[in-house]
Enzyme design. Sequence first.
Site, PDB file in Angstrom:
ATOM      1  N   HIS A 165     -20.243 -10.403 -35.808  1.00  0.00           N
ATOM      2  CA  HIS A 165     -20.404 -11.516 -34.868  1.00  0.00           C
ATOM      3  C   HIS A 165     -21.856 -11.625 -34.457  1.00  0.00           C
ATOM      4  O   HIS A 165     -22.625 -10.655 -34.537  1.00  0.00           O
ATOM      5  CB  HIS A 165     -19.516 -11.338 -33.637  1.00  0.00           C
ATOM      6  N   CYS A 166     -22.247 -12.836 -34.028  1.00  0.00           N
ATOM      7  CA  CYS A 166     -23.564 -13.038 -33.430  1.00  0.00           C
ATOM      8  C   CYS A 166     -23.344 -13.397 -31.966  1.00  0.00           C
ATOM      9  O   CYS A 166     -22.362 -12.965 -31.360  1.00  0.00           O
ATOM     10  CB  CYS A 166     -24.355 -14.102 -34.180  1.00  0.00           C
ATOM     11  N   MET A 167     -24.212 -14.204 -31.374  1.00  0.00           N
ATOM     12  CA  MET A 167     -24.098 -14.481 -29.943  1.00  0.00           C
ATOM     13  C   MET A 167     -22.933 -15.389 -29.599  1.00  0.00           C
ATOM     14  O   MET A 167     -22.398 -15.342 -28.498  1.00  0.00           O
ATOM     15  CB  MET A 167     -25.394 -15.100 -29.420  1.00  0.00           C
ATOM     16  N   ARG A 189     -20.581 -16.660 -32.461  1.00  0.00           N
ATOM     17  CA  ARG A 189     -19.673 -16.884 -33.577  1.00  0.00           C
ATOM     18  C   ARG A 189     -19.095 -15.581 -34.118  1.00  0.00           C
ATOM     19  O   ARG A 189     -19.805 -14.591 -34.268  1.00  0.00           O
ATOM     20  CB  ARG A 189     -20.395 -17.590 -34.733  1.00  0.00           C
TER      21      ARG A 189
END
Length: 663
Positions: free
Chosen positions: A28-30, A32
């Site tokens: 995951h990113c910030m 998504r």
Amino acid sequence: MAQDKYQTMGDGIYAHIGGPQNVAKLIHCMTRVRLTIKDEAKVDQAALKKVPGVLGVVQEETLQVIVGPGTVNKVAQAMVDRVGVALGDPFPANTQPPVESNQSAVEAKAAEVRAAHKAKLKQTWWRAALKHISAIFIPLIPAFVGAGLISGVAGILANLLTAGDLPTSWASFITVLKVINGGLFTFLNIYVGINAATEFGATAGLGGIIGGLVYLPGVVAPITINNVFTHQPLSPGQGGIIGVIFAVWLLAVVEKRLHRLIPDAIDIIFTPMLSLLSIGLLTIFFIMPLAGWVSSSLVGTINWTLQVGGAFSGAILGLAFLPMVMLGLHQILTPIHLEMIKSIGYTGLLPILAMAGGGQVGAALALWIKCRQNQQLVRLIKGALPVGILGVGEPLIYGVSLPLGRPFVTACIGGGIGGAVIGMIGHIGAITIGPSGAALIPLIANHQWLGYVFGLLASYAGGFLATYFFGVPESAMVPTSADGTIIEPLAVDTATVPETPSARATSSDATQFVAPAAGQLQALSEVPDDVFSQKMVGDGFAIVPSHGTVVAPVDGTIVSIMPTKHALTMTTATGLEILVHMGLDTVALNGDPFTVHVTENETVTAGQQIAEMDLPAIKTAGKSTTIITVITNMTHVTAMTSFTDQSITAGEDVLRVTSQSEG
């Protein structure tokens, strides 16, 4: 429990992507959850977008499910916990259920071939490179944000110290903050080397060494290592991040080849040594000089473009950034930002590109105002706007503007306007990457934060005006409930509204009702009072208030106020007579928990405060706080829109009533 919520969301995602067995890896990113999917044919994007909490879906090299900051890490963790792996680890291979027939086997094979062919078509070398760059830097984003904000605080405190507004005893604390920030940026090449090795399939420790050797440890004056091209001494850090990424990619190629060539018995000894020696020499004598030239040329070109192009360059960059995000091209900018920070102390690109998010905010505000009847859209905007203001734009992009089409274009225009302002002012840069929007203000270099704020406000205004006048599609203004159901005008039952001369009048008027208080909207049939639930005095709606402020539900005139202050009546210009009743059986409280802010015969507007309820006092007295709004002359009404039970804010549209004017 909170965890149940995230697990439910994760299970909902799994249900529409073919289950955990169709996932190869999850990170995951910030904002998504990023899933590497085995068979894309099993992904139902339409159903996935309807999972509660999902703000949008993007299909690129990975399937990206947008759930927003603060939620994404919990959902991703819940999803990998369900499988029993760590974030980023390969999912275990699952045995497929027995194939029931030859036809099923053929269909399964066909789906596999289609998915492989589709993946092959999409996986160009350029997109693969962008994917690798993204994977290298995503794990570092929290570090950039945390260290950058600490650096911003240190800068603010240092300015106050210089101005004499802080005692000198603060100097040590400021130094400590700078040391913490330096823990990232001083050794950034090492972190990038480790992440790059992990991404390319090399040994992480060897990648860290390659990243560290560009600092030229052990080289102490007067000893130097000269550039083989210019014969000038190499500078520590020359080539920077671009050089490290390329060198570690070569390291992965060499190390994998050596693993195949060297016998197992001595592989652990000779493969690391030969890999480091060969790539280390190549890095020092060739990659550092060449990558240093590339980096300095990039930084110089960008600075020249911004200085010469000014407002024009800023407008083009601000306008084009959102399309770059859609194509995934923005990922290539991360090493460029970092090279600029290393070379001149700040990146002049980031403040301009941040204007694209400002355009999104302005567009969302315009949609909120013009599409208030679309409760589903308003709900999405309410959820996405706060984080959008703070610079996290994905929820607004994928949940609001992009699905509607035109607002995405007008948001880009707003970004271009903000970028033009930043470019015109000039010399506005950020000391770190990661934050954007309003969160970037304390990280603007050289005390230029006010210019950045001007640009941000310009992007808000540009996105708002462009969207308000040109960017709102007709479909977005269709009244819908919070779940997306279209609300059709409902004709009033003739048993409730008998034909009268006024009802048969030829001219009609519409009155918009708003919520008189924040709280839970309810149908009158749910009110525990037969007078109201059976509509003996008229039809309307009820609200269980969460706050005591009461506002006028319509534009009109106050006709009467009960001596006990628990109820008042109004009339509208369209001839409707309205009762606002605060609480049930509250007449017995003799007005003590109520404060009325209007007088009889006073003209009020919808949303204007008219009273205050002391909710705790009413509840202590054992009375219901429910606020009733009813139309008492229903013979004057010809149609009312429907509404759904939902949480609502004071002044928010509830229903629209069509009435007949006297003919």
